[in-house]
Design a protein around this motif. Structure first.
Motif, PDB file in Angstrom:
ATOM      1  N   ARG A  45       0.869  -1.184   0.000  1.00  0.00           N
ATOM      2  CA  ARG A  45       0.000   0.000   0.000  1.00  0.00           C
ATOM      3  C   ARG A  45       0.898   1.224   0.000  1.00  0.00           C
ATOM      4  O   ARG A  45       1.899   1.260   0.716  1.00  0.00           O
ATOM      5  N   ASN A  46       0.504   2.221  -0.757  1.00  0.00           N
ATOM      6  CA  ASN A  46       1.281   3.458  -0.819  1.00  0.00           C
ATOM      7  C   ASN A  46       0.785   4.516   0.151  1.00  0.00           C
ATOM      8  O   ASN A  46       1.410   5.560   0.290  1.00  0.00           O
ATOM      9  N   ASP A  47      -0.349   4.241   0.832  1.00  0.00           N
ATOM     10  CA  ASP A  47      -0.934   5.244   1.723  1.00  0.00           C
ATOM     11  C   ASP A  47      -0.628   4.981   3.195  1.00  0.00           C
ATOM     12  O   ASP A  47      -1.266   5.560   4.070  1.00  0.00           O
ATOM     13  N   SER A  81      -0.401  13.002  12.050  1.00  0.00           N
ATOM     14  CA  SER A  81      -1.357  11.965  11.705  1.00  0.00           C
ATOM     15  C   SER A  81      -0.721  11.047  10.663  1.00  0.00           C
ATOM     16  O   SER A  81      -0.205  11.522   9.646  1.00  0.00           O
ATOM     17  N   GLN A  82      -0.731   9.745  10.953  1.00  0.00           N
ATOM     18  CA  GLN A  82      -0.116   8.758  10.062  1.00  0.00           C
ATOM     19  C   GLN A  82      -1.041   7.554   9.930  1.00  0.00           C
ATOM     20  O   GLN A  82      -1.843   7.277  10.821  1.00  0.00           O
ATOM     21  N   ARG A  83      -0.871   6.821   8.843  1.00  0.00           N
ATOM     22  CA  ARG A  83      -1.572   5.553   8.631  1.00  0.00           C
ATOM     23  C   ARG A  83      -0.553   4.429   8.696  1.00  0.00           C
ATOM     24  O   ARG A  83       0.559   4.550   8.200  1.00  0.00           O
ATOM     25  N   GLY A 161     -10.039   3.036  12.588  1.00  0.00           N
ATOM     26  CA  GLY A 161      -9.837   2.043  11.541  1.00  0.00           C
ATOM     27  C   GLY A 161     -10.081   2.658  10.176  1.00  0.00           C
ATOM     28  O   GLY A 161     -10.944   3.511  10.011  1.00  0.00           O
ATOM     29  N   VAL A 162      -9.282   2.254   9.195  1.00  0.00           N
ATOM     30  CA  VAL A 162      -9.379   2.759   7.821  1.00  0.00           C
ATOM     31  C   VAL A 162      -9.608   1.567   6.901  1.00  0.00           C
ATOM     32  O   VAL A 162      -9.034   0.498   7.091  1.00  0.00           O
ATOM     33  N   LYS A 163     -10.451   1.742   5.910  1.00  0.00           N
ATOM     34  CA  LYS A 163     -10.698   0.665   4.936  1.00  0.00           C
ATOM     35  C   LYS A 163      -9.609   0.598   3.918  1.00  0.00           C
ATOM     36  O   LYS A 163      -8.990   1.529   3.542  1.00  0.00           O
TER      37      LYS A 163
END
Length: 163
Positions: A45-47, A81-83, A161-163
């Motif tokens: 994933r790039n995000d 803020s980070q994923r 949570g992120v999809k």
């Protein structure tokens, strides 16, 4: 003499044992995905923050502790803020979790840590997240920890949570 040295080494934190070259088993280093694992490795994933960035942290021994030595790229993540994508390691029983560790590799044993502190991030969420064996993505305030009492190097708070 050898027995005393082994006993003294066993009283040190795991990372310090690695620094001493102790024959005592260690749980340090980036997690490695077993080719025999029934779980697929993390999809690209790039995000999200790449685990290769987090696991490239160096360490130093100070007194009886192993402390992280962060690179500028790791420090640049601090308080933003980070994923992050990873596998949940619950810290309490239950199907919904608010406090857990996120690991770069899936657990292969309920009693084994899959890697060292550089391959895990403590997560505290706003709302409980349903536990799953599949990879999850969380987003929140990322902290780089220079001297955490639990030996952790990274934490995400106020996560969702992120999809």
């Amino acid at each position: 003499m050898k027995r005393r040295l082994l006993l003294a080494a066993s009283l040190l934190p795991l990372g310090a044992r690695a620094q001493l070259g102790s024959p005592v088993p260690q749980g340090s280093g980036p997690g490695v995905h077993s080719p025999n694992s029934p779980f697929a490795p993390l999809p690209q994933r790039n995000d999200v923050i790449p685990w290769s960035l987090l696991t490239s942290v160096k360490t130093r021994v100070e007194k009886n502790k192993v402390l992280p030595v962060f690179q500028p790229e790791q420090l640049a993540l601090n308080q933003k803020s980070q994923r992050l994508q990873g596998f949940m390691m619950p810290l309490e029983p239950g199907e919904r979790q608010r406090h857990f560790l996120l690991s770069s590799v899936p657990l292969s044993c309920n009693f084994c840590v899959p890697g060292g502190p550089e391959s895990m991030v403590e997560v505290r969420t706003r709302e409980p997240v349903r536990y799953t064996l599949d990879p999850v993505v969380v987003e929140g305030r990322f902290a780089v920890l220079s001297d955490d009492p639990y030996g952790l190097y990274y934490r995400i708070t106020d996560a969702v949570g992120v999809k």
